[in-house]
Design an enzyme around this catalytic site. Structure first.
Site, mmCIF file in Angstrom:
data_model
loop_
_atom_site.group_PDB
_atom_site.id
_atom_site.type_symbol
_atom_site.label_atom_id
_atom_site.label_comp_id
_atom_site.label_asym_id
_atom_site.label_seq_id
_atom_site.Cartn_x
_atom_site.Cartn_y
_atom_site.Cartn_z
ATOM 1 N N ASP A 58 34.242 -56.469 3.530
ATOM 2 C CA ASP A 58 35.572 -56.325 4.129
ATOM 3 C C ASP A 58 35.536 -56.585 5.637
ATOM 4 O OD1 ASP A 58 38.276 -55.825 4.092
ATOM 5 O OD2 ASP A 58 38.088 -53.644 4.130
ATOM 6 N N HIS A 111 37.078 -65.715 7.063
ATOM 7 C CA HIS A 111 36.610 -65.919 5.689
ATOM 8 C C HIS A 111 35.458 -66.928 5.642
ATOM 9 C CE1 HIS A 111 39.637 -63.322 4.188
ATOM 10 N NE2 HIS A 111 40.662 -64.135 4.420
ATOM 11 N N LEU A 128 16.639 -62.880 -7.402
ATOM 12 C CA LEU A 128 17.861 -62.088 -7.230
ATOM 13 C C LEU A 128 18.995 -62.564 -8.140
ATOM 14 C CD1 LEU A 128 19.433 -59.995 -5.296
ATOM 15 C CD2 LEU A 128 20.247 -62.047 -4.141
HETATM 16 C C1 IPE Z 1 38.584 -55.297 -0.959
HETATM 17 O O1 IPE Z 1 39.055 -55.545 0.313
HETATM 18 C C2 IPE Z 1 38.410 -56.573 -1.708
HETATM 19 C C3 IPE Z 1 37.387 -57.494 -1.225
HETATM 20 C C4 IPE Z 1 36.551 -57.275 -0.241
HETATM 21 C C5 IPE Z 1 37.304 -58.731 -1.936
HETATM 22 P P1 IPE Z 1 40.613 -55.465 0.650
HETATM 23 O O2 IPE Z 1 40.747 -55.738 2.109
HETATM 24 O O3 IPE Z 1 41.368 -56.338 -0.264
HETATM 25 O O4 IPE Z 1 40.942 -53.958 0.290
HETATM 26 P P2 IPE Z 1 42.069 -52.976 0.835
HETATM 27 O O5 IPE Z 1 43.376 -53.696 0.705
HETATM 28 O O6 IPE Z 1 41.732 -52.668 2.253
HETATM 29 O O7 IPE Z 1 41.953 -51.784 -0.052
HETATM 30 C C1 IPE Z 2 37.643 -59.296 3.079
HETATM 31 O O1 IPE Z 2 38.196 -59.382 4.336
HETATM 32 C C2 IPE Z 2 37.796 -60.569 2.284
HETATM 33 C C3 IPE Z 2 38.781 -60.486 1.187
HETATM 34 C C4 IPE Z 2 39.441 -59.416 0.829
HETATM 35 C C5 IPE Z 2 39.024 -61.708 0.470
HETATM 36 P P1 IPE Z 2 39.728 -59.108 4.597
HETATM 37 O O2 IPE Z 2 40.474 -60.391 4.451
HETATM 38 O O3 IPE Z 2 40.221 -57.999 3.764
HETATM 39 O O4 IPE Z 2 39.716 -58.694 6.121
HETATM 40 P P2 IPE Z 2 40.550 -57.540 6.798
HETATM 41 O O5 IPE Z 2 40.318 -56.294 6.007
HETATM 42 O O6 IPE Z 2 41.997 -57.968 6.747
HETATM 43 O O7 IPE Z 2 40.028 -57.466 8.182
HETATM 44 MG MG MG Z 3 40.349 -56.009 3.989
#
Ligand code: IPE
Ligand code: IPE
Ligand code: MG
Length: 232
Positions: free
Chosen positions: A14, A31, A125
């Protein structure tokens, strides 16, 4: 101190968006950096003989993101595997996935299936990507699977082992769950498999989570006393 690496580590990757915003860049840049980091951490985990690394890449809830962002996310597997599939093969890493690929564009689906196919003989892995994955969705999937087996007379009764065996893959129980970016929640990841996982929440964003950060988590894990309800 020599570190002992757990056999199954799961990571909620995240913070890509916030990482990018902090640098005045579009979320997509986060990303991209995040996907590059999958290589770094997978190679490192493989070098330390971790058996499985399950990475949350796209959740069943992430369909709520803007189209533009999703379209970019769907392109990342092609970019990633084009660049790194040879290296993954050489390093004996086996790519697998959990989740439902069907809703993705065909090209995305194919490139993931192709990576799985090309690495299926590898014994290092198990790099498992959770794509269009949700823990609840997986439990529903397992229940429906078991209903089929009950109807056909293959099984008569459901127990815990049976549920584990009917999940989306052979995903074993998680030893260590790491979430980056400071959020302290599970966000529907591997609900069944984290029953006794040790959890570590770190503030650094996923693109900044390097080998050193990873080892700090392993060190903390090594200090945990896993009692599994017993006494130790
Ligand atoms: C969880 O992150 C999903 C992934 C890392 C793929 P999100 O950013 O989507 O989760 P929330 O919305 O903070 O719970
Ligand atoms: C995690 O990073 C990747 C996915 C959920 C695809 P985020 O896109 O959720 O990044 P934040 O949480 O908005 O910083
Ligand atoms: Mg996120």
């Amino acid at each position: 101190m020599s570190l002992e690496y757990p056999s199954h580590i799961a990571i909620i990757m995240d913070g890509n968006g916030r990482w990018a915003a902090a640098q005045g860049k579009p979320r997509t840049a986060g990303h991209l950096a995040g996907s590059e980091n999958i290589r770094t951490i997978a190679l490192y985990a493989n070098a330390h003989h971790v058996k499985s690394l399950t990475l949350y890449a796209f959740s069943t809830e992430n369909w709520a993101r803007p189209e533009e962002e999703k379209n970019y996310l769907f392109k990342l597997p092609s970019m990633f595997f084009k660049k790194y599939i040879d290296e993954l093969k050489r390093e004996n890493i086996r790519v697998t996935y959990i989740g439902e690929l069907t809703r993705f564009p065909e090209a995305t689906r194919k490139v993931i299936e192709n990576a799985v196919e090309q690495t299926k003989m590898n014994t290092g892995l198990n790099l498992c990507l959770a794509v269009n994955y949700g823990g609840r969705r997986e439990i529903v999937y397992a229940v429906n699977n078991m209903i089929e087996d009950i109807k056909s007379g293959k099984i008569q009764k459901v127990d815990e082992t049976m549920i584990s065996e009917h999940l989306m893959s052979e995903t074993s129980d998680i030893d260590l769950l790491i979430r980056t970016s400071g959020e302290v929640r599970v966000s529907n990841f591997l609900l069944w498999q984290i029953a006794y996982a040790e959890m570590i929440f770190v503030s650094c964003a996923w693109p900044d989570f390097d080998e050193k950060q990873f080892d700090l988590c392993i060190e903390e894990y090594n200090h945990r006393n896993r009692r599994f309800g017993g006494l130790k």
